[in-house]
Scaffold this motif. Structure first.
Motif, mmCIF file in Angstrom:
data_model
loop_
_atom_site.group_PDB
_atom_site.id
_atom_site.type_symbol
_atom_site.label_atom_id
_atom_site.label_comp_id
_atom_site.label_asym_id
_atom_site.label_seq_id
_atom_site.Cartn_x
_atom_site.Cartn_y
_atom_site.Cartn_z
ATOM 1 N N TYR A 286 0.923 -1.325 0.003
ATOM 2 C CA TYR A 286 0.111 -0.012 -0.047
ATOM 3 C C TYR A 286 0.880 1.199 -0.092
ATOM 4 C CZ TYR A 286 -3.563 -3.395 1.900
ATOM 5 O OH TYR A 286 -4.251 -4.459 2.052
ATOM 6 N N ALA A 287 0.319 2.261 -0.803
ATOM 7 C CA ALA A 287 0.847 3.481 -0.616
ATOM 8 C C ALA A 287 0.112 4.224 0.493
ATOM 9 C CB ALA A 287 0.924 4.517 -1.737
ATOM 10 N N ILE A 288 0.692 4.796 1.686
ATOM 11 C CA ILE A 288 0.005 5.470 2.853
ATOM 12 C C ILE A 288 0.022 6.992 2.475
ATOM 13 C CG2 ILE A 288 -0.088 5.897 5.404
ATOM 14 C CD1 ILE A 288 -0.358 2.949 4.584
ATOM 15 N N THR B 1 -7.083 4.504 -4.640
ATOM 16 C CA THR B 1 -5.793 3.967 -5.693
ATOM 17 C C THR B 1 -5.366 5.139 -6.205
ATOM 18 O OG1 THR B 1 -7.251 4.085 -7.674
ATOM 19 C CG2 THR B 1 -6.934 1.822 -6.340
ATOM 20 N N ALA B 2 -3.944 5.206 -6.424
ATOM 21 C CA ALA B 2 -3.136 6.408 -6.975
ATOM 22 C C ALA B 2 -2.163 5.913 -7.899
ATOM 23 C CB ALA B 2 -2.316 6.910 -5.788
ATOM 24 N N HIS B 3 -1.763 6.597 -8.725
ATOM 25 C CA HIS B 3 -0.490 6.356 -9.612
ATOM 26 C C HIS B 3 0.919 6.411 -9.118
ATOM 27 C CE1 HIS B 3 -3.842 7.375 -12.546
ATOM 28 N NE2 HIS B 3 -3.270 6.193 -13.346
ATOM 29 N N PHE B 4 1.717 5.325 -9.033
ATOM 30 C CA PHE B 4 2.829 5.250 -8.568
ATOM 31 C C PHE B 4 3.693 5.255 -9.519
ATOM 32 C CE2 PHE B 4 6.678 3.357 -6.724
ATOM 33 C CZ PHE B 4 6.830 3.851 -5.655
ATOM 34 N N HIS B 5 4.892 5.922 -9.463
ATOM 35 C CA HIS B 5 5.903 5.982 -10.491
ATOM 36 C C HIS B 5 7.126 5.190 -10.283
ATOM 37 C CE1 HIS B 5 3.208 9.249 -12.180
ATOM 38 N NE2 HIS B 5 3.115 9.834 -10.881
ATOM 39 N N LEU C 133 4.435 8.655 -5.418
ATOM 40 C CA LEU C 133 3.253 9.013 -6.026
ATOM 41 C C LEU C 133 3.399 10.362 -6.918
ATOM 42 C CD1 LEU C 133 0.785 8.235 -2.980
ATOM 43 C CD2 LEU C 133 1.408 6.704 -4.998
ATOM 44 N N LEU C 134 4.433 11.105 -6.612
ATOM 45 C CA LEU C 134 4.642 12.206 -7.373
ATOM 46 C C LEU C 134 5.758 11.894 -8.484
ATOM 47 C CD1 LEU C 134 4.984 14.634 -4.336
ATOM 48 C CD2 LEU C 134 2.926 14.210 -5.774
ATOM 49 N N PRO D 78 -2.757 0.537 -4.387
ATOM 50 C CA PRO D 78 -3.894 0.771 -3.489
ATOM 51 C C PRO D 78 -3.272 1.954 -2.558
ATOM 52 C CG PRO D 78 -3.125 -1.375 -3.017
ATOM 53 C CD PRO D 78 -2.360 -0.681 -4.461
ATOM 54 N N THR D 79 -4.269 2.815 -1.825
ATOM 55 C CA THR D 79 -3.977 3.792 -0.908
ATOM 56 C C THR D 79 -4.681 3.520 0.139
ATOM 57 O OG1 THR D 79 -5.263 5.480 -1.754
ATOM 58 C CG2 THR D 79 -3.166 5.381 -2.584
#
Length: 167
Positions: free
Chosen positions: A73-75, A81-85, A104-105, A119-120
């Motif tokens: 997970y991205a906290i 959900t979010a885009h992860f680079h 995420l940035l 998933p966040t």
């Protein structure tokens, strides 16, 4: 006088009787393993959103033997959900530099291999659902420029969080 915040954090873990520790942006689980040694009875959970690093951590026998939970997970400050680079690196190289630079940035000058949906989770909702009995929580945060969003996501448990390290 310069203070070593890493050493201070590790000192405070025992002093504050931490029963649950979240390693947010764990990279390879190295810090989680150290925390396990300091806190043998605590629940230690490592969060790593980079799918390449997560797979390596999930298969790492030392983390498994240390009873360190590893979650993909991205906290952040919201569930969803979010885009992860994912950086374009050779993750299998022994001398790979900064494998934890994914975010995420988008960071200027960082070559991206791919962007994936991850998933966040808000840390407060996660704790209340998965570790409801935890009363003395520590957060080790290295989230590549989204640290403020991580902190926003702890508002529902701020009375339980007793030690925080933000890199």
């Amino acid at each position: 006088m310069k203070i070593n915040t890493r050493l201070l954090f590790k000192f405070l873990l025992r002093r504050c009787q931490i029963d649950c520790l979240f390693d947010i942006g764990s990279c390879d689980g190295f810090e989680s393993s150290l925390f396990r040694q300091i806190l043998p009875g605590a629940r230690v959970i490592a969060f790593e959103a980079n799918p390449v690093l997560y797979k390596k951590m999930a298969a790492n026998q030392a983390l498994i033997d240390g009873k360190i939970e590893v979650l993909p997970y991205a906290i952040s400050n919201q569930n969803g959900t979010a885009h992860f680079h994912v950086p374009d690196l050779d993750y299998d190289a022994k001398d790979v530099q900064n494998p934890g630079m994914g975010s995420l940035l988008v960071h200027e000058g960082l070559k991206i291999r791919e962007t994936v949906e991850v998933p966040t989770r808000r840390i407060d909702e996660f704790l209340l659902a998965q570790c409801p009995g935890a009363q003395h929580v520590a957060l080790w945060i290295d989230a590549e420029s989204v640290e403020f969003q991580v902190l926003e996501g702890m508002s529902g448990i701020k009375d339980r969080v007793v030690v925080v390290h933000v890199e």
